[in-house]
Design a protein around this motif. Structure first.
Motif, PDB file in Angstrom:
ATOM      1  N   VAL A 127       0.838  -1.199   0.000  1.00  0.00           N
ATOM      2  CA  VAL A 127       0.000   0.000   0.000  1.00  0.00           C
ATOM      3  C   VAL A 127       0.872   1.247   0.000  1.00  0.00           C
ATOM      4  N   PHE A 128       0.539   2.205  -0.884  1.00  0.00           N
ATOM      5  CA  PHE A 128       1.062   3.566  -0.801  1.00  0.00           C
ATOM      6  C   PHE A 128       0.014   4.390  -0.054  1.00  0.00           C
ATOM      7  N   ALA A 129       0.409   5.030   1.048  1.00  0.00           N
ATOM      8  CA  ALA A 129      -0.550   5.719   1.910  1.00  0.00           C
ATOM      9  C   ALA A 129      -0.393   7.231   1.778  1.00  0.00           C
ATOM     10  N   ALA A 130      -1.521   7.927   1.583  1.00  0.00           N
ATOM     11  CA  ALA A 130      -1.521   9.378   1.355  1.00  0.00           C
ATOM     12  C   ALA A 130      -2.002  10.120   2.592  1.00  0.00           C
ATOM     13  N   PHE A 131      -1.269  11.187   2.962  1.00  0.00           N
ATOM     14  CA  PHE A 131      -1.630  12.002   4.118  1.00  0.00           C
ATOM     15  C   PHE A 131      -2.616  13.108   3.775  1.00  0.00           C
ATOM     16  N   ASN A 132      -2.714  13.477   2.491  1.00  0.00           N
ATOM     17  CA  ASN A 132      -3.530  14.633   2.126  1.00  0.00           C
ATOM     18  C   ASN A 132      -4.024  14.495   0.685  1.00  0.00           C
ATOM     19  N   LYS A 133      -4.861  15.446   0.282  1.00  0.00           N
ATOM     20  CA  LYS A 133      -5.468  15.382  -1.057  1.00  0.00           C
ATOM     21  C   LYS A 133      -4.415  15.499  -2.156  1.00  0.00           C
ATOM     22  N   LYS A 134      -3.371  16.306  -1.916  1.00  0.00           N
ATOM     23  CA  LYS A 134      -2.333  16.437  -2.930  1.00  0.00           C
ATOM     24  C   LYS A 134      -1.654  15.094  -3.198  1.00  0.00           C
ATOM     25  N   ARG A 161     -11.748   2.770   2.962  1.00  0.00           N
ATOM     26  CA  ARG A 161     -11.101   1.535   2.492  1.00  0.00           C
ATOM     27  C   ARG A 161      -9.684   1.388   3.057  1.00  0.00           C
ATOM     28  N   ILE A 162      -8.941   2.492   3.178  1.00  0.00           N
ATOM     29  CA  ILE A 162      -7.576   2.339   3.678  1.00  0.00           C
ATOM     30  C   ILE A 162      -7.570   1.937   5.146  1.00  0.00           C
ATOM     31  N   ARG A 163      -8.613   2.335   5.886  1.00  0.00           N
ATOM     32  CA  ARG A 163      -8.678   1.925   7.291  1.00  0.00           C
ATOM     33  C   ARG A 163      -8.969   0.433   7.432  1.00  0.00           C
ATOM     34  N   GLU A 164      -9.449  -0.177   6.357  1.00  0.00           N
ATOM     35  CA  GLU A 164      -9.658  -1.622   6.385  1.00  0.00           C
ATOM     36  C   GLU A 164      -8.354  -2.398   6.227  1.00  0.00           C
ATOM     37  N   VAL A 165      -7.316  -1.732   5.712  1.00  0.00           N
ATOM     38  CA  VAL A 165      -6.044  -2.420   5.507  1.00  0.00           C
ATOM     39  C   VAL A 165      -4.931  -1.887   6.404  1.00  0.00           C
ATOM     40  N   VAL A 166      -5.104  -0.651   6.941  1.00  0.00           N
ATOM     41  CA  VAL A 166      -4.134  -0.071   7.875  1.00  0.00           C
ATOM     42  C   VAL A 166      -4.915   0.553   9.018  1.00  0.00           C
ATOM     43  N   ASN A 167      -4.733   0.052  10.221  1.00  0.00           N
ATOM     44  CA  ASN A 167      -5.542   0.485  11.355  1.00  0.00           C
ATOM     45  C   ASN A 167      -4.955   1.748  11.994  1.00  0.00           C
ATOM     46  N   THR A 168      -5.082   2.857  11.258  1.00  0.00           N
ATOM     47  CA  THR A 168      -4.642   4.158  11.738  1.00  0.00           C
ATOM     48  C   THR A 168      -5.514   5.220  11.091  1.00  0.00           C
ATOM     49  N   ASP A 169      -5.617   6.371  11.746  1.00  0.00           N
ATOM     50  CA  ASP A 169      -6.427   7.458  11.173  1.00  0.00           C
ATOM     51  C   ASP A 169      -5.545   8.532  10.535  1.00  0.00           C
ATOM     52  N   ARG A 170      -4.287   8.216  10.231  1.00  0.00           N
ATOM     53  CA  ARG A 170      -3.352   9.208   9.689  1.00  0.00           C
ATOM     54  C   ARG A 170      -3.584   9.497   8.207  1.00  0.00           C
ATOM     55  N   LEU A 321       6.476   5.765  14.586  1.00  0.00           N
ATOM     56  CA  LEU A 321       5.823   4.473  14.815  1.00  0.00           C
ATOM     57  C   LEU A 321       4.615   4.660  15.735  1.00  0.00           C
ATOM     58  N   GLU A 322       4.804   5.388  16.842  1.00  0.00           N
ATOM     59  CA  GLU A 322       3.711   5.565  17.804  1.00  0.00           C
ATOM     60  C   GLU A 322       2.656   6.543  17.293  1.00  0.00           C
ATOM     61  N   LYS A 323       3.034   7.471  16.442  1.00  0.00           N
ATOM     62  CA  LYS A 323       2.050   8.360  15.830  1.00  0.00           C
ATOM     63  C   LYS A 323       1.156   7.575  14.866  1.00  0.00           C
ATOM     64  N   THR A 324       1.759   6.615  14.172  1.00  0.00           N
ATOM     65  CA  THR A 324       0.997   5.795  13.235  1.00  0.00           C
ATOM     66  C   THR A 324       0.115   4.806  13.970  1.00  0.00           C
ATOM     67  N   PHE A 325       0.679   4.175  14.974  1.00  0.00           N
ATOM     68  CA  PHE A 325      -0.060   3.175  15.759  1.00  0.00           C
ATOM     69  C   PHE A 325       0.017   3.545  17.248  1.00  0.00           C
ATOM     70  N   PRO A 326      -0.859   4.461  17.717  1.00  0.00           N
ATOM     71  CA  PRO A 326      -0.838   4.839  19.141  1.00  0.00           C
ATOM     72  C   PRO A 326      -1.032   3.655  20.074  1.00  0.00           C
ATOM     73  N   GLN A 327      -1.684   2.600  19.581  1.00  0.00           N
ATOM     74  CA  GLN A 327      -1.902   1.421  20.406  1.00  0.00           C
ATOM     75  C   GLN A 327      -0.609   0.694  20.741  1.00  0.00           C
ATOM     76  N   LEU A 328       0.500   1.074  20.094  1.00  0.00           N
ATOM     77  CA  LEU A 328       1.799   0.467  20.384  1.00  0.00           C
ATOM     78  C   LEU A 328       2.682   1.376  21.251  1.00  0.00           C
ATOM     79  N   LYS A 329       2.105   2.396  21.851  1.00  0.00           N
ATOM     80  CA  LYS A 329       2.902   3.314  22.672  1.00  0.00           C
ATOM     81  C   LYS A 329       3.636   2.535  23.756  1.00  0.00           C
ATOM     82  N   GLY A 330       4.944   2.744  23.826  1.00  0.00           N
ATOM     83  CA  GLY A 330       5.753   2.063  24.829  1.00  0.00           C
ATOM     84  C   GLY A 330       6.148   0.646  24.486  1.00  0.00           C
ATOM     85  N   VAL A 331       5.811   0.173  23.286  1.00  0.00           N
ATOM     86  CA  VAL A 331       6.143  -1.201  22.905  1.00  0.00           C
ATOM     87  C   VAL A 331       7.654  -1.398  22.949  1.00  0.00           C
TER      88      VAL A 331
END
Length: 427
Positions: A127-134, A161-170, A321-331
């Protein structure tokens, strides 16, 4: 003689068994002597052996010691600069040849894995993941460009759809390429090296090349031996040093950082990347990540220009890493390492000949897993007298970095800062 082991990475710790290969000792002759036992060198050796050449590979450390055994393990199509950049800089015929090869490297990897039964944890989908409309607009244009060259295994992903393959809201969206994927990169090159040896190829580790004598039959020297060959292939990339000064002048080693978490709870791991795809974002200084076979998160990013080893790799990577997956904070991070890749000013590979019998390919600019496998095929074709595709790359223009060797690092870092700022501002 000093012994150089693999870096202390997750890949080295989980590598398949591989024999110790003796250093070169004494005088030898061969058809082709290859300098470097990474993907470029080993891919070239395998293609040549399959066509009846006698091949000797010289490696300064261990098979896969450099980028081939340290990278993110992602099979990503095309080049660090995409086909449209090639179209703008060269003629239509040359651009067409290079564009038609943009998706060949991944196919070669899968063919090698199947033919030689290489155990390297192959998974399909990236997956190529986009942060913004540009960035989303760029992916739409990229999809149209790739489809123009016959690559159709692509799907644009909207925010849902992207949240179905990457569990983040970024991310606001992305693009899925099902011909992309991921592998254990060190196990891939170790398996390919075993295939080289099964066909009669010879690999010498701990055999740093110190000099090449050019001539009708070049002679490649190490501290303890030499190899006389009809042809030499230089495949050292970022670890070549100044062995061939004219190659060092138009390239710059850069470092990228990778960390690997402790094994995650299977349910947590599956929640992060439910389809087990690999991901890279669309920023200039991008992050990339995936799950390992034993359910660790492998997360990489950042660039250190000039290939310095950072004092604290984890501190550079953990925030994103933690910004992408906050659920891994402190891993817990079990492994952290740096690996060098070779950057060119154009961010396109440098390919060519020195005289009539020394060939080279280098400068994948962070996009090397697939290109290096294609490069091996092109180098082998050229040595067999079929050089049209090799020459398409050899004809690409390349320039020295602004400021020469002294100023190339600060100038490049300034450029990266500018593009990174644009990414953050979404402009």
């Amino acid at each position: 003689m000093a012994y150089t082991p693999h870096t202390t990475s997750y890949y080295a710790a989980s590598a398949n068994p591989s024999p110790e290969r003796p250093p070169l000792n004494g005088n030898h002759e061969t058809d082709v002597c290859i300098i470097g036992a990474g993907y470029t060198g080993i891919s070239t050796a395998l293609f040549l052996l399959e066509h009846g050449f006698k091949v000797t590979v010289l490696e300064a450390a261990k098979v896969g010691f450099g980028a081939s055994g340290r990278n993110g393990g992602q099979i990503v199509n095309s080049y660090s600069r995409d086909i449209d950049a090639v179209e703008r800089s060269v003629g239509a015929q040359q651009a067409r040849l290079i564009g038609d090869m943009a998706f060949e490297g991944g196919r070669i990897i899968r063919e090698r894995i199947a033919k030689y039964n290489i155990q390297c944890d192959l998974k399909d989908g990236g997956v190529f993941a986009a942060f913004n409309k540009k960035q989303m607009g760029h992916l739409q244009a990229q999809k149209a460009l790739w489809e123009r060259y016959g690559h159709t295994q692509l799907e644009l992903l909207d925010a849902q759809r992207i949240r179905e393959v990457v569990n983040t809201d970024r991310y606001v969206g992305g693009m899925l390429d099902m011909s992309s994927g991921h592998i254990h990169p060190l196990n891939l090159v170790l398996g390919e090296a075993a295939a080289v040896e099964s066909l009669g190829g010879i690999i010498h580790e701990q055999s740093k090349v110190i000099r090449i004598d050019q001539g009708e039959r070049p002679v490649v020297h190490t501290e303890q031996g030499q190899v006389k060959a009809d042809y030499v292939v230089v495949a050292g990339n970022a670890y070549l040093g100044n062995l061939v000064p004219q190659l060092a002048a138009k390239s710059m080693p850069c470092g990228t950082q990778v960390v690997t978490t402790e094994p995650l709870d299977p349910e947590l791991a599956s929640s992060l990347l439910p389809q087990d795809y690999c991901v890279e974002d669309c920023n200039y200084l991008l992050d990339y990540y995936r799950l390992s076979a034993d359910k660790r998160l492998i997360f990489g990013g950042g660039v250190v220009y000039g290939a310095r080893d950072p004092a604290n790799i984890e501190s550079l990577v953990r925030p994103n890493l933690e910004k992408t997956f906050p659920q891994l904070k402190g891993v817990k991070i079990d492994y952290a390492w740096t690996g060098n890749f070779l950057l060119t000013l154009s961010r396109l590979p440098q390919v060519g000949r020195i005289g009539n019998n020394i060939y080279y390919s280098q400068g994948c600019s962070g996009h090397g897993v697939t290109y290096t496998h294609l490069a091996g095929k092109l180098l082998a074709e050229a040595l067999r007298g079929q050089a049209e595709r090799f020459d398409a790359f050899a004809g690409l223009p390349h320039y020295p970095f602004p400021g020469g060797r002294l100023m190339r690092i600060p100038f490049t870092a300034m450029g990266a800062w500018y593009y990174n700022l644009r990414d953050k501002l979404g402009v």
